[in-house]
Design an enzyme around this catalytic site. Structure first.
Site, mmCIF file in Angstrom:
data_model
loop_
_atom_site.group_PDB
_atom_site.id
_atom_site.type_symbol
_atom_site.label_atom_id
_atom_site.label_comp_id
_atom_site.label_asym_id
_atom_site.label_seq_id
_atom_site.Cartn_x
_atom_site.Cartn_y
_atom_site.Cartn_z
ATOM 1 N N HIS A 131 -82.572 58.499 -8.062
ATOM 2 C CA HIS A 131 -82.442 57.117 -7.613
ATOM 3 C C HIS A 131 -83.264 56.181 -8.497
ATOM 4 C CE1 HIS A 131 -81.774 53.887 -4.824
ATOM 5 N NE2 HIS A 131 -83.055 53.615 -4.887
ATOM 6 N N GLU A 147 -65.298 70.749 -18.549
ATOM 7 C CA GLU A 147 -66.416 70.733 -17.597
ATOM 8 C C GLU A 147 -66.864 72.142 -17.266
ATOM 9 O OE1 GLU A 147 -65.522 67.378 -14.477
ATOM 10 O OE2 GLU A 147 -63.630 68.261 -15.127
ATOM 11 N N CYS A 167 -67.797 61.781 -21.524
ATOM 12 C CA CYS A 167 -67.739 60.752 -20.489
ATOM 13 C C CYS A 167 -68.718 61.014 -19.349
ATOM 14 C CB CYS A 167 -66.326 60.612 -19.931
ATOM 15 S SG CYS A 167 -65.762 62.033 -19.013
#
Lengths: 91, 559
Positions: free
Chosen positions: B188, B415, B486
């Protein structure tokens, strides 16, 4: 006991800044002031938490009461604080 | 007083170099169980009165300097700390035999409940009240003041980690930089710092031991944190930053290296509201359009027509530019009401991504049909790619279907390590590849990216991950087909340099990262990028790879 009725003039209601200003004005008054909604329990006007829990919105009528030598002028000046739109005044 | 410089090292997650005094964010106080009253209620009342007064004074002081939005909240908070009814309630409880900190806690809780029961705006004030309570109790217990620190001058915020609640009122004008001892590149703290443009370093071991008020240098690019830095060190770092900053303002438009070689700069789009905003970004197109938002939280699949409308909106915003649409990436972790999935013990390793098309082929064909129709006449250069491709057969299957439905450019996302290792074979059928570094890292290191316990295993600089990127990029070069990145990693400016050096042809990121990445790329030649890639791959872990590349790129700038 002397009383005065006034309507909340701030568009946001008696919240945040308007509530803080009102409580501060009451605290600076020469006599203790109580405030309530019609039919409600009066609370200490110097207490911002008590004032907030009235949950008074724009246009709501409130009753201010005080006792003592300068009660009338105190009530008049607090009523004016209540009726001013403080958000507007801030610009 | 200048002490000895101490060099600490974390992960730089938001670039910029600043020097300033440390202010620590302390956790809220924990009341010890079974507190015994002091036996002198009058003294306790007096101490509590002083604590309330100190908190009121600090909040009042802070409201005098705060940005407009925060002034109301802070002045109301100051007024609460001065509330005579609240004070009377606390003092009453102390006289009744409660220990002072407990009396404060109980009295505030009673008012908090009243505010919560009214709801709306007033319910939000309950959190302000709780914050006051934590501050007063901390004073009573002799602990440091919790919550965001209050200082007269801008400071470097130092915390174990930041919770969303801590950052809600974070004032970018007052916080020079953020340093956390914990957290990782996707925490965060990193996200908030980046969005506010505040330099930040996370996972900086030993940082929280630095004393309040210490003068500290934070380099949000390299992750360096230096206490009591020398003038020379500050000057050097600031000089390099100035070159980078100059590049940020100097360059716009397509991504290129200092020798003119091209690296396409694209943006990621993942929500309906992103679409128009992304269209305004200075980028060459969309490198990753996540389509899940169209499918989530609804009883049935969207019709071809409904999908077409949304795609059309995006394509029109990007007329004349490239848009890579990723087809639906659903699975047990992102369940859809209309796609029945067997319960899986391990959703990340289950039927997800392109694999769902085996069981629901119509869902994919409808989506491809909608994309194809929306692309027609839109002016955008529309590419499609399948998520979570593991084998050349899957890549070929997807490409065939997309081609049949009128989409000429169909690729596969890399991936899964298997896909990277066999990138040459994937490219027999696939028209391009796009590397999703977040998932690729998760599957390479067998570490869930939501797990923060071992942040070094999530570090995108880890050589094994970089090795897979290199294998994939080189396969692209051999085949003469584009290979993009990406994932989150593409928004790290120096990692972008490494990727360019491996032969990656496009980088897709959040729009906010474009300027820094474009600038960093512009400072080095293709040969220098290749050298950076070589240095990173020669290291044994992410930390040393980052350090080696950082040092090398700094040396290029220094000359």
């Amino acid at each position: 006991m002397p009383e005065i009725r006034a309507k909340v003039g701030s568009a946001v209601g008696l919240h945040a800044r308007p509530a803080a200003l009102f409580a501060a004005a009451a605290a600076a008054s020469p006599v203790p002031v109580m405030v309530c909604k019609p039919g409600g329990d009066p609370v200490d006007a110097r207490s911002i938490l008590s004032v907030l829990t009235l949950d008074a919105r724009f246009g709501d009528e409130l009753i201010l009461s005080a006792e003592g030598p300068r009660a009338a002028e105190t009530l008049a000046s607090l009523a004016q604080v209540l009726e001013t739109d403080h958000d507007q005044a801030q610009g | 007083m200048a002490g000895v410089a101490v060099h600490l090292k974390g992960i730089g997650v938001s670039p910029g170099v600043v020097v300033g005094p440390v202010a620590k964010l302390s956790p809220p106080p924990v009341l010890p169980a079974g507190m015994v009253p002091s036996g002198d209620p009058d003294a306790d009342i007096q101490r509590t009165r002083e604590a309330l007064d100190r908190v009121r004074a600090e909040l009042g002081e802070r409201s005098a300097h705060a940005a407009s939005v925060a002034v109301d909240v802070l002045s109301a908070q100051a007024a609460m700390a001065a509330d005579p009814v609240l004070a009377a309630s606390i003092f009453g409880k102390i006289r009744d035999g409660r220990a002072a900190p407990e009396a404060v806690k109980d009295a505030l809780a009673a008012f908090g409940e009243q505010l919560l029961s009214i709801g709306g705006y007033l319910a939000e004030r309950a959190a302000d009240l709780e914050d006051i309570g934590n501050r007063v109790i901390s004073v009573l217990l002799g602990l440091p003041m919790p919550g965001l620190p209050i200082r007269d001058e801008p400071f470097v915020l130092l915390a174990q980690d930041l919770a969303p609640a801590d950052t809600a009122t974070l004032d970018a004008a007052n916080v020079l930089a953020i340093v956390t001892e914990q957290g990782g590149p996707t925490s965060h703290t990193a996200i908030i710092a980046k969005s506010l443009g505040i330099p930040a370093v996370v996972a900086c071991k030993g940082a929280f031991a630095v004393q309040d008020g210490t003068r500290i240098l934070v380099d949000g690019m390299t992750g360096a944190v230096v206490t009591e830095p020398s003038e020379e060190e500050v000057a050097e770092r600031v000089g390099r930053l100035a070159k980078r900053r100059a590049a940020v303002t100097e360059y716009s438009g397509p991504g290129r290296l200092s020798d003119g070689s091209r690296v396409q700069l694209l943006v990621n789009v993942g929500t309906s509201s992103d679409i128009e905003r992304a269209g305004l970004a200075d980028c060459e197109g969309v490198g990753l359009f996540r389509t899940e938002f169209l499918f989530l939280d609804r009883p049935g699949a969207p019709s071809v027509e409904e999908q077409r409308e949304t795609y059309r909106r995006l394509f029109e915003s990007f007329s004349g530019r490239k848009v890579v649409v990723r087809t639906l990436d659903a699975g047990a972790d992102k369940p859809l009401a209309f796609v029945r999935m067997a319960d899986e013990p391990n959703p990340a390793l289950g039927v997800r991504g392109f694999r769902t098309a085996r069981f629901h082929p119509d869902l994919l064909d409808d989506q491809l049909r909608a994309i194809s129709r929306a692309a027609m006449g839109s002016g955008a250069d529309v590419w499609v790619m399948a998520p979570m491709v593991a084998t050349p057969a899957e890549a070929a299957d997807f490409a065939r279907r997309a081609h049949e439905l009128g989409l000429p450019l169909a690729g596969a996302m890399v991936e899964i390590p298997a896909a990277a290792l066999r990138a040459d074979h994937l490219l027999h059928a696939a028209d391009f590849l796009s590397i999703g570094t977040n998932d690729l890292s998760q599957y390479t290191y067998a570490m869930d990216r939501e797990t923060g316990a071992l942040p070094e295993l999530l570090d995108p600089w880890q050589p094994a991950l970089l090795e897979l990127v290199r294998i994939t990029a080189q396969a692209g070069q051999r085949a003469g087909k584009p290979v993009g990145v990406c994932g989150e990693a593409a928004s790290d400016p120096q990692l972008a340099v490494v990727f360019a050096g491996m032969g990656v042809t496009s980088l897709s990121m959040a729009p906010v990262s474009l300027a820094e990445v474009r600038a960093e790329l512009s400072l080095y030649s293709a040969a220098q990028c290749a050298k950076a890639a070589e240095l990173a791959l020669a290291e044994r872990d992410g930390e040393s790879a980052r350090e080696a590349v950082g040092t090398y790129l700094d040396s290029v700038l220094q000359t």
